[in-house]
Write an enzyme that holds these catalytic residues in place. Structure first.
Site, PDB file in Angstrom:
ATOM      1  CG  LEU A   1      -1.997  -1.031   1.378  1.00 32.13           C
ATOM      2  CD1 LEU A   1      -2.704  -0.868   2.719  1.00 32.13           C
ATOM      3  CD2 LEU A   1      -2.998  -0.939   0.236  1.00 32.13           C
ATOM      4  CG  ASP A   2       0.482   4.307  -2.893  1.00 37.46           C
ATOM      5  OD1 ASP A   2       1.300   3.484  -3.337  1.00 37.46           O
ATOM      6  OD2 ASP A   2      -0.368   4.884  -3.605  1.00 37.46           O
ATOM      7  CE  LYS A   3       5.520   8.676   4.950  1.00 39.31           C
ATOM      8  NZ  LYS A   3       6.630   9.658   4.824  1.00 39.31           N
TER       9      LYS A   3
END
Length: 249
Positions: free
Chosen positions: A65-67
Site C-alpha cells: 500500500l502507498d505510504k
C-alpha cells in the site's frame, strides 16, 4: 497510530495499516520504521514466520500500500502461504475495494483502462503515458456531497491490476483527483483540502481471496479510520447547514 492485527490464523495475518507507514524496507527508508520492521517485534506466533526473513519473501508481506493509504494489508506466516497468495494476486483472483473521496461529481460508474508509467520529468510520480504498463480500475459512485460551491464524490475503486499509484493516477486522468493527494491534486487544491481533510482520502476497505489452505473464499473489511470519518462528517454538516441553515442548529 500503530499497525493493528485485526484477524489471524496459523497461516496469515490481516493487518490494518495506518496512514504514514511505509510498507517495505529499502535504501530510502533508512532511519524510518516500516511495516517490515514492525513485524519483527509484533506479538504473534513466529515459529514459521521467521523463515520469511529471506530475499524474495519480504517478511511475509504479500502486497503493498502507498505510504499515505490506510487499510488492509495481508501478511503470510509461512512460505507456501506467501507463494499461494502471491499467485492469487498474479492471476487476479484477489478482489480489492478501496474507498476514496474525490473532487467533482463522479458518474454513476466508470472504468479506466490506460497504461501507467513513471513520468520522465519527475521519477517520483506516475501518469498515463505511451509504453506504460496496462492498468485497469473500475469505479462506482457511493455518495455525492456539496461544499462551498464544490462537489465531492465518495467512490469505491476496484483495481484489476496492481500498478504503483494506480487508483490515484486513474482518478487524476479523469480530472477527479483524490482529496488531499499531495502528488496529484495540485498545490492550491492540496492546501485547501488540508484545512478539513488531514491526509489523502484513500483507504483499502475490503479484500476477497481464497484461503490458501481450505480453498474457500474469504472476505475481510476494515472500516474508515477516525480521521477520514471526521472529514466526511465535515462535508455532511456543511451541506446540511447550506441547505437548512439555522433550522438544524
Amino acid at each position: 497510530m500503530k499497525p493493528e492485527i485485526v484477524w489471524q490464523d496459523e497461516n496469515f495475518i490481516v493487518l490494518n495499516k495506518p496512514t504514514g507507514w511505509i510498507v517495505n524496507r529499502c535504501r530510502t527508508t533508512r532511519g524510518k520504521v516500516t511495516i517490515e520492521d514492525w513485524l519483527q517485534t509484533a506479538d504473534f506466533d513466529k515459529r514459521e514466520f521467521t523463515t520469511l526473513n529471506v530475499k524474495g519473501y519480504r517478511n511475509g508481506i504479500v502486497h503493498r500500500l502507498d505510504k499515505g493509504t490506510s487499510g488492509i494489508l495481508l501478511i503470510a506466516k509461512k512460505k507456501d502461504v506467501f507463494e499461494n497468495l502471491q499467485k492469487q494476486f498474479y492471476q487476479r483472483r484477489v478482489q480489492k475495494e478501496y474507498l476514496a473521496l474525490v473532487h467533482g461529481a463522479f458518474p454513476k460508474d466508470h472504468r479506466v483502462l490506460a497504461p501507467i508509467g513513471r513520468l520522465p520529468w519527475n521519477r517520483e510520480k506516475f501518469g498515463i503515458i505511451p509504453g506504460g504498463k496496462q492498468s485497469q480500475t473500475k469505479f462506482i459512485l457511493k455518495m455525492l456531497y456539496h461544499r462551498k460551491e464544490e462537489k465531492y464524490s465518495l467512490i469505491s475503486a476496484f483495481p484489476k491490476t496492481g500498478r504503483t499509484h494506480q487508483i490515484r493516477v486513474h482518478l487524476r486522468y479523469l480530472k477527479m483527483p483524490v482529496v488531499a493527494d499531495e502528488a496529484y491534486v495540485g498545490r492550491k487544491r492540496y492546501r485547501q483540502d488540508q484545512r478539513w481533510c488531514p491526509r489523502i482520502f484513500l483507504h483499502a476497505f475490503k479484500i476477497i481471496f481464497f484461503h490458501p489452505k481450505t480453498g474457500k473464499k474469504v472476505n475481510y473489511q476494515i472500516k474508515l479510520p477516525p480521521d477520514l470519518e471526521k472529514a466526511l462528517m465535515i462535508l455532511i454538516e456543511d451541506q446540511l447547514t447550506a441547505e437548512y441553515g439555522n433550522v438544524i442548529k
